[in-house]
Design an enzyme around this catalytic site. Structure first.
Site, PDB file in Angstrom:
ATOM      1  N   TYR A 113     -14.464   6.176   0.273  1.00 46.77           N
ATOM      2  CA  TYR A 113     -13.521   5.775  -0.319  1.00 46.77           C
ATOM      3  C   TYR A 113     -13.282   5.852  -1.585  1.00 46.77           C
ATOM      4  CZ  TYR A 113      -9.840   2.334  -1.629  1.00 46.77           C
ATOM      5  OH  TYR A 113      -8.689   1.722  -2.407  1.00 46.77           O
ATOM      6  N   ASP A 151     -10.263   8.279   2.600  1.00 48.80           N
ATOM      7  CA  ASP A 151      -9.302   8.309   1.428  1.00 48.80           C
ATOM      8  C   ASP A 151      -9.982   8.818   0.009  1.00 48.80           C
ATOM      9  OD1 ASP A 151      -7.466   7.858  -0.446  1.00 48.80           O
ATOM     10  OD2 ASP A 151      -7.303   5.766   0.168  1.00 48.80           O
ATOM     11  N   HIS A 269      -1.137   4.278   4.987  1.00 48.84           N
ATOM     12  CA  HIS A 269      -1.749   5.559   5.257  1.00 48.84           C
ATOM     13  C   HIS A 269      -1.701   6.070   6.747  1.00 48.84           C
ATOM     14  CE1 HIS A 269      -4.259   6.081   1.545  1.00 48.84           C
ATOM     15  NE2 HIS A 269      -4.014   4.794   1.491  1.00 48.84           N
TER      16      HIS A 269
END
Length: 284
Positions: A113, A151, A269
């Protein structure tokens, strides 16, 4: 014996909220073997409650309710690491990797992330430091079957952001950020000139999404909650599965699971799902 390993990655925007909104029915229907999560925003006990029957490893952020990454699997995960760079790097709750044995072959899976960042601020400095550490770690993983998911908070190319012209000076699409991906995905060992004019060495990793879908807009994986971004598909492709060269040869399928409507989403998402053919053949 070779079999299909289905790996999904998703920024859940809070595991407890995602579980309440319908994550588990989707997960079971999707027949996922390994799930990597970002922005978990919870403790291990919350993950256990949200993913009953699954085995997982996780790394929590120091601040409660922030960041957090995890890898969940149908089978136990025994070897895992969270170190990315030296102790000065702010990576807590942002990087976890696990080795998964699949019928005699080991696949290293990472849930990452990356910082959102903010142009010309200390937040952007922290983002560049994290990307530097990623760039140093990737060659150490790249000789085997390895996969970096998550992500990554960078739209690599103009195809990856619907409104790219309006974001060229904003975090997530800054030339320096995109140049990291030019090197990540450039030919291994060759000199790569980034979109920002910098030069570096290509690492040879493969963006499974772009390779599988080709030269098309998106498919996007995140949409702002402002206006009607989701309805108009004004999105960003910032959630990735980046495979080492050896694993990239094993891809048999890839999809972005976009919800049918704004009100049926369980995260802002979309899950990114790919299938890999792994496992050693059984001798006669």
């Amino acid at each position: 014996m070779t079999r299909t390993l289905r790996i999904a990655t998703v920024n859940v925007n809070g595991i407890r909220a995602a579980a309440r909104k319908g994550m588990m029915p989707w997960l079971e229907a999707a027949a996922v073997d390994v799930l990597t999560l970002q922005e978990v925003r919870a403790e291990a006990s919350d993950l256990a409650a949200a993913l009953p029957g699954w085995h997982f490893v996780n790394d929590e952020a120091l601040a409660k309710g922030r960041a957090g990454v995890a890898i969940a699997a149908r089978e136990p995960l025994e070897i895992w690491r969270t170190d990315l760079g030296d102790e000065t790097l702010d990576s807590k709750g942002r990087w976890v990797e696990a080795d998964i044995d699949v019928d005699g072959e080991t696949v290293t899976v990472v849930s990452a992330y990356v910082f959102t960042g903010e142009a010309d601020t200390e937040r952007q400095v922290a983002k560049y430091a994290f990307l530097d550490a990623m760039e140093a770690r990737m060659p150490q993983l790249g000789d085997g079957l390895a996969l970096i998911t998550g992500d990554l908070n960078v739209g690599h190319r103009e195809l990856d952001i619907r409104n790219w012209k309006g974001n060229v000076k904003k975090a997530g699409f800054l030339p320096r950020e995109r140049a990291y991906f030019d090197r990540f995905l450039g030919p291994a060992g060759q000199t790569v000139t980034g979109v920002d004019g910098s030069e570096g060495t290509g690492l040879g990793w493969v963006d499974i999404g772009r390779t599988f879908h080709g030269e098309v807009d998106g498919p996007y994986t995140w949409w702002s909650n402002r206006g009607k971004a989701f309805d108009n598909d004004t999105g960003w492709r910032i959630d990735y599965q980046l495979a080492s060269p050896a694993l990239a040869e094993r891809v048999t399928g890839y999809t972005v699971v976009r919800a049918p409507s704004w009100d049926t989403r369980w995260s802002d998402h979309a899950p990114v799902v790919a299938d890999y053919a792994v496992g050693l053949p059984v001798a006669d």
